[in-house]
Scaffold this active site. Structure first.
Site, PDB file in Angstrom:
ATOM      1  N   LYS A 135     -10.270  12.563   8.426  1.00 21.78           N
ATOM      2  CA  LYS A 135      -9.799  12.102   9.736  1.00 21.78           C
ATOM      3  C   LYS A 135      -9.798  13.257  10.732  1.00 21.78           C
ATOM      4  CE  LYS A 135      -6.598   8.481   8.210  1.00 21.78           C
ATOM      5  NZ  LYS A 135      -7.295   7.346   8.821  1.00 21.78           N
ATOM      6  N   ASP A 148      -2.572  10.029   4.054  1.00 23.78           N
ATOM      7  CA  ASP A 148      -3.983   9.665   4.152  1.00 23.78           C
ATOM      8  C   ASP A 148      -4.714  10.648   5.064  1.00 23.78           C
ATOM      9  OD1 ASP A 148      -6.456   8.486   4.250  1.00 23.78           O
ATOM     10  OD2 ASP A 148      -5.808   6.705   5.383  1.00 23.78           O
ATOM     11  N   ASP A 204     -12.236   7.051   3.716  1.00 29.21           N
ATOM     12  CA  ASP A 204     -11.034   6.783   4.500  1.00 29.21           C
ATOM     13  C   ASP A 204     -10.622   5.305   4.417  1.00 29.21           C
ATOM     14  OD1 ASP A 204      -8.896   7.321   6.096  1.00 29.21           O
ATOM     15  OD2 ASP A 204     -10.043   7.470   7.974  1.00 29.21           O
ATOM     16  N   ARG A 211      -7.836  -0.396   0.706  1.00 25.43           N
ATOM     17  CA  ARG A 211      -8.395  -1.584   0.054  1.00 25.43           C
ATOM     18  C   ARG A 211      -8.804  -1.291  -1.388  1.00 25.43           C
ATOM     19  NH1 ARG A 211     -12.809  -1.999   4.744  1.00 25.43           N
ATOM     20  NH2 ARG A 211     -11.065  -0.993   5.825  1.00 25.43           N
ATOM     21  N   LYS A 271       0.856  -1.192   0.000  1.00 30.78           N
ATOM     22  CA  LYS A 271       0.000   0.000   0.000  1.00 30.78           C
ATOM     23  C   LYS A 271       0.890   1.240   0.000  1.00 30.78           C
ATOM     24  CE  LYS A 271      -3.335   2.560   2.917  1.00 30.78           C
ATOM     25  NZ  LYS A 271      -4.230   2.521   4.097  1.00 30.78           N
TER      26      LYS A 271
HETATM   27  N1  BES Z   1      -4.476   4.246   6.935  1.00 30.06           N
HETATM   28  C1  BES Z   1      -5.626   3.954   7.685  1.00 30.06           C
HETATM   29  C2  BES Z   1      -5.415   2.868   8.741  1.00 30.06           C
HETATM   30  C3  BES Z   1      -4.483   3.179   9.861  1.00 30.06           C
HETATM   31  C4  BES Z   1      -4.959   3.651  11.062  1.00 30.06           C
HETATM   32  C5  BES Z   1      -3.142   2.924   9.744  1.00 30.06           C
HETATM   33  C6  BES Z   1      -4.100   3.888  12.106  1.00 30.06           C
HETATM   34  C7  BES Z   1      -2.279   3.171  10.788  1.00 30.06           C
HETATM   35  C8  BES Z   1      -2.749   3.649  11.977  1.00 30.06           C
HETATM   36  C9  BES Z   1      -6.759   3.479   6.769  1.00 30.06           C
HETATM   37  O1  BES Z   1      -6.753   3.993   5.489  1.00 30.06           O
HETATM   38  C10 BES Z   1      -8.038   3.894   7.418  1.00 30.06           C
HETATM   39  O2  BES Z   1      -8.239   5.060   7.558  1.00 30.06           O
HETATM   40  N2  BES Z   1      -8.832   2.923   7.810  1.00 30.06           N
HETATM   41  C11 BES Z   1     -10.065   3.173   8.467  1.00 30.06           C
HETATM   42  C12 BES Z   1     -11.081   2.217   7.905  1.00 30.06           C
HETATM   43  C13 BES Z   1     -12.481   2.526   8.341  1.00 30.06           C
HETATM   44  C14 BES Z   1     -12.971   3.788   7.696  1.00 30.06           C
HETATM   45  C15 BES Z   1     -13.361   1.359   7.950  1.00 30.06           C
HETATM   46  C16 BES Z   1      -9.850   2.914   9.963  1.00 30.06           C
HETATM   47  O3  BES Z   1      -9.124   1.984  10.308  1.00 30.06           O
HETATM   48  O4  BES Z   1     -10.374   3.668  10.749  1.00 30.06           O
HETATM   49 ZN    ZN Z   2      -4.877   4.579   4.755  1.00 32.68          ZN
HETATM   50 ZN    ZN Z   3      -7.781   5.840   5.331  1.00 31.26          ZN
END
Ligand code: BES
Ligand code: ZN
Ligand code: ZN
Length: 501
Positions: A280, A273, A350, A354, A268
């Site tokens: 976020k 992000d 967010d 995936r 990835k």
């Molecule tokens: N990059 C984040 C996941 C992440 C969170 C990595 C904390 C490292 C530390 C990912 O893209 C994300 O934001 N995932 C969301 C998914 C949710 C919206 C279903 C998450 O984990 O909150």
């Molecule tokens: Zn991410």
């Molecule tokens: Zn994300």
């Protein structure tokens, strides 16, 4: 860091500090201290009594040798019980010695190669562990610190000493390999720690290209028109809110070698992000510069595999983009058509990792791989489940997972399997597309993996969620906080076990 070995004795070795590893078992403890008594007489007994040094784990005592041996400083490092000695203990002890040496402003550290190693530990594993602990513990990301006084002193040379010629030869060979692996792991750390105004899709691709040119593997980089032509709908959708164009990076080691098995690594590469329209929270958002840690691990592993000439046809695929919120950004409610034709409904922008991995996993089939392993800082849910000490592992390739588990124990980049039970699947069912990109509150790491599973081909697949292990909130024994470089040592160890067809 310079890594060398020397046929020498404790008395003769020339370094700024020398470390002696001492187990707590009575007879071994006595033997080691007995050796030191030859040079330090009764002083050594006074020192260990005063410091209450017993050879237990994490104990460390340093003192001035006052001319008794050639080296001015000696460090006694406690190893704990001999029967319980592990490679990880050697890494940590070397790291502790290197940290103390650095505090003493030592530039070179010698470590006396211990005679009795732990059960089942070979000399080469031991040498590698000592060098890894030393090297990785001295890593700091300080390239943007311009005042000399604010830069920490570092040990710049490790000398492993033994009086046995054949052991010294073993060290020489393994230190060459260790240098390559540590450089690759620190490259991954540097890429993750670098600010997002330095690392973005184009610059990440340029770095991958440079590494490929330097070490003789192949790099192909797709620009936006090519990505459009290839219909990578996920990568384009996530990129829509960003002013910087996306890149799709294809790396290949042993491309022309038909006799080797093909393993595809997918990383990835979200270089920042922000969450997109599903933005976020502001607190801690800067950490999301490290959302390309999967890509960093893939680049590091490709580089190491090429330099070590590993007998495997290794492919690295990196979809790279930022996830921002410009006027043309993807919106919740959008439906994306991915490479290969499957569709996904965007419920939360967010959950972008995936979306870009879906294209890459579908594309991986074109290499007819024996295994595909993806690495991604994919979910906060994985961090909740496993914290910072285990990578979440899910997939369909049971043999690959078993091999990764073993490689994880050896390197201490441990992985822990979570289930992909079909009962979880209804959480990502969409009424209007083939799949939905979020699965609600529960089992977030698993539903993310099940989303990916929809896009894999006919190959054994393993997904590694490194969200907790790649981005460290606190330091670990040989990793400062920030990017850990996780994945490089794990994958190199795994790839060593892949046999030619
Ligand atoms: N990059 C984040 C996941 C992440 C969170 C990595 C904390 C490292 C530390 C990912 O893209 C994300 O934001 N995932 C969301 C998914 C949710 C919206 C279903 C998450 O984990 O909150
Ligand atoms: Zn991410
Ligand atoms: Zn994300």
């Amino acid at each position: 860091m310079k890594l060398t070995s020397q046929r020498s004795t404790l008395r003769q070795v020339k370094a700024d500090a020398v470390a002696v590893l001492i187990p707590e078992n009575k007879s071994s403890f006595e033997k080691e201290i007995g050796n030191l008594r030859k040079y330090f007489k009764r002083r050594i007994d006074k020192i260990i009594e005063m410091e209450q040094f017993k050879g237990k784990k994490a104990e460390i005592v340093g003192f001035f040798t006052d001319g008794a041996i050639a080296t001015p400083r000696i460090l006694l490092v406690g190893m704990g019980e001999e029967q319980k000695l592990t490679l990880e203990q050697y890494r940590r002890s070397a790291a502790a010695a290197a940290k103390m040496a650095a505090e003493f402003h030592a530039k070179s550290l010698a470590i006396l190669l211990p005679v009795g190693t732990g059960k089942g530990i070979s000399d080469s594993q031991l040498g590698m562990a000592l060098a890894e602990g030393t090297w990785l513990s001295q890593y700091v990301f300080d390239k943007y610190i311009t005042t000399k006084e604010d830069k920490k002193d570092k040990v710049k040379e490790l000398i492993i000493i033994t009086d046995d010629a054949s052991r010294e030869k073993t060290m020489r060979k393994v230190l060459h390999e260790t240098r390559i692996i540590c450089e690759a792991a620190c490259l991954a750390r540097d890429l993750a720690n670098a600010p997002p105004n330095e690392i973005y899709p184009e610059s990440l691709a340029a770095i991958a290209r440079r590494s490929a040119a330097a070490y003789g593997y192949r790099a192909l980089v797709w620009d936006k028109p090519r990505i459009e032509q290839m219909k990578f709908g996920g990568l384009l959708a996530v990129n829509a809110g960003s002013n910087r164009p996306p890149r799709f990076i294809i790396l290949e080691h042993n491309a022309a070698q038909k006799k080797f098995k093909t393993v595809v690594l997918v990383g990835k590469g979200v270089t920042f992000d922000a969450g997109g329209i599903s933005i976020k929270a502001a607190g801690g958002m800067s950490e999301m510069k490290m959302d390309m840690s999967g890509a960093a691990a893939v680049i590091g592993t490709m580089e190491a595999a090429a330099r070590l000439e590993l007998p495997v046809h290794l492919v690295g695929l990196i979809p790279a983009t930022e996830n921002l919120l410009g006027g043309s950004a993807m919106k919740p409610g959008d439906i994306i058509t991915h490479f290969g034709g499957k569709t996904s409904e965007v419920d939360n922008t967010d959950a972008e990792g995936r979306l870009i991995l879906a294209d890459a996993l579908a594309y991986a089939s074109t290499f007819k791989p024996a295994a595909v392993i993806d690495l991604a800082t994919l979910t906060g849910a994985c961090v909740v489940a496993l914290g910072q000490h285990a990578t979440g592992m899910m997939g369909t390739g049971d043999t690959v997972m078993a091999d990764l588990k073993e490689a994880g124990e050896k390197t201490f980049e441990r992985v822990w399997q979570l289930p992909l039970f079909e009962e979880y699947e209804k959480q990502i069912k969409s009424d209007i597309a083939d799949v939905k990109n979020v699965g609600g509150r529960w089992a977030g790491a698993i539903t993310a993996a099940l989303f990916l599973k929809k896009f894999i081909g006919e190959y054994p697949w393993v997904h590694l969620d490194i969200a907790g292990t790649a981005i460290l909130e606190e330091s670990q024994p040989y990793a400062p906080k920030g990017g850990s470089g996780v994945g490089v040592r794990l994958l190199v160890e795994y790839l060593k076990s892949v046999k030619a067809e």
